[in-house]
Scaffold this active site. Structure first.
Site, mmCIF file in Angstrom:
data_model
loop_
_atom_site.group_PDB
_atom_site.id
_atom_site.type_symbol
_atom_site.label_atom_id
_atom_site.label_comp_id
_atom_site.label_asym_id
_atom_site.label_seq_id
_atom_site.Cartn_x
_atom_site.Cartn_y
_atom_site.Cartn_z
ATOM 1 N N GLU A 193 0.137 -35.856 18.234
ATOM 2 C CA GLU A 193 0.946 -35.394 19.362
ATOM 3 C C GLU A 193 0.465 -34.048 19.898
ATOM 4 O O GLU A 193 0.446 -33.828 21.113
ATOM 5 C CB GLU A 193 2.411 -35.319 18.945
ATOM 6 C CG GLU A 193 3.011 -36.706 18.771
ATOM 7 C CD GLU A 193 4.409 -36.685 18.189
ATOM 8 O OE1 GLU A 193 5.343 -37.109 18.891
ATOM 9 O OE2 GLU A 193 4.568 -36.250 17.032
ATOM 10 N N GLU A 252 4.329 -42.739 12.588
ATOM 11 C CA GLU A 252 5.697 -42.450 12.158
ATOM 12 C C GLU A 252 6.490 -43.690 11.774
ATOM 13 O O GLU A 252 7.418 -43.604 10.967
ATOM 14 C CB GLU A 252 6.438 -41.704 13.278
ATOM 15 C CG GLU A 252 5.956 -40.290 13.526
ATOM 16 C CD GLU A 252 4.832 -40.200 14.541
ATOM 17 O OE1 GLU A 252 4.550 -39.080 14.996
ATOM 18 O OE2 GLU A 252 4.239 -41.253 14.881
ATOM 19 N N GLY A 291 2.487 -35.904 14.100
ATOM 20 C CA GLY A 291 2.545 -34.675 14.873
ATOM 21 C C GLY A 291 1.184 -34.113 15.207
ATOM 22 O O GLY A 291 1.027 -33.432 16.237
#
Length: 260
Positions: free
Chosen positions: A116, A136, A113
């Site tokens: 991201e 991930e 994340g």
């Protein structure tokens, strides 16, 4: 100005540059629900204050944002995972649509994340100590906050597939060579360097910059919304599977996972 326990929002003397710092250094700035909600609120606050540039960074010497909080994710149901994905997407979308340039000062680990959210910013500057990756797959899941859509648009389809399929961790120089970050600077210079960039942007015509950002974002709009919705469904559907449970349990136990 509102205050949050895990996020700091600070403005420069002219109130033109907003710096948003994820402040959980003891957890490598991992993003739990509280922190994501605080980020969402702080980005809204920066917009309401008419910030002309936004900087996103992490507290401490080790991490930008090490990723989502795996201890929180481990036992999520599919429905709970969908809600968590929506929250992460909200924050990433707000960065992408913020009405002024957003700069990610990647000053350390930027996994999952964290990568991201950096991808959702307009510009990325990495410290020489930064390590970046969509990791991930090692947890039995996939990127769930926009990585499957935004990474390919930054580095190209082949590299994005390699990074996501293998969960590779990329050092700052390699990230620069593949276009994942715009430049690499000395670790002790990143804050000053990004601050100078942000102040330079804040002096430029605000409406023109906003229009330029909207026009640039529009080039991706044709399929991105559908792709992001599909990603959210896929990501949340992996919760409750053996590989998701095992991947996250192994991470928290500091051992190698045994996937089916």
């Amino acid at each position: 100005m509102p205050e949050w326990d895990t996020v700091r929002l600070e403005f420069d003397d002219d109130d033109d540059v907003a710096t948003l710092t994820v402040d959980r250094p003891d957890r490598l700035n991992a993003l739990n629900v509280e922190t994501l909600r605080a980020l969402r609120d702080a980005i809204s606050e920066a917009e309401s204050e008419d910030a002309r540039a936004l900087v996103l960074t992490g507290a401490g010497e080790k991490a930008f944002i090490a990723g989502a909080d795996i201890s929180h994710m481990q036992d999520l149901s599919t429905t709970e995972a969908q809600e968590y994905a929506e929250l992460g997407h909200d924050v990433a979308d707000m960065l992408e649509s913020f009405p002024a340039p957003a700069i990610a000062a990647v000053n350390g680990y930027a996994f999952g994340g964290g990568c991201e959210l950096a991808l959702a910013c307009d510009l990325r500057v990495a410290s020489e100590n930064a390590v970046i990756g969509q990791t991930e797959i090692d947890l039995g899941i996939i990127p769930g906050w926009g990585g499957t859509q935004r990474l390919a648009r930054v580095v190209g389809d082949e590299l994005a597939r390699r990074l996501i399929f293998f969960g590779e961790r990329i050092d700052a120089q390699d990230a620069h060579e593949m276009g994942l970050v715009g430049e690499v600077v000395a670790h002790d210079q990143i804050d000053a360097h990004v601050e100078e960039m942000a102040r330079d942007l804040a002096k430029r015509p605000a409406f023109a910059l906003q229009a330029a950002k909207e026009a640039l974002n529009q080039t991706h709009e044709g399929t991105q919304s559908a792709g992001l919705r599909y990603e959210r469904r896929l990501w949340s559907s992996l919760f409750g599977t053996h590989d998701q449970r095992e991947g996250m349990a192994a991470f928290l136990d500091d051992r190698e996972p045994e996937f089916k």
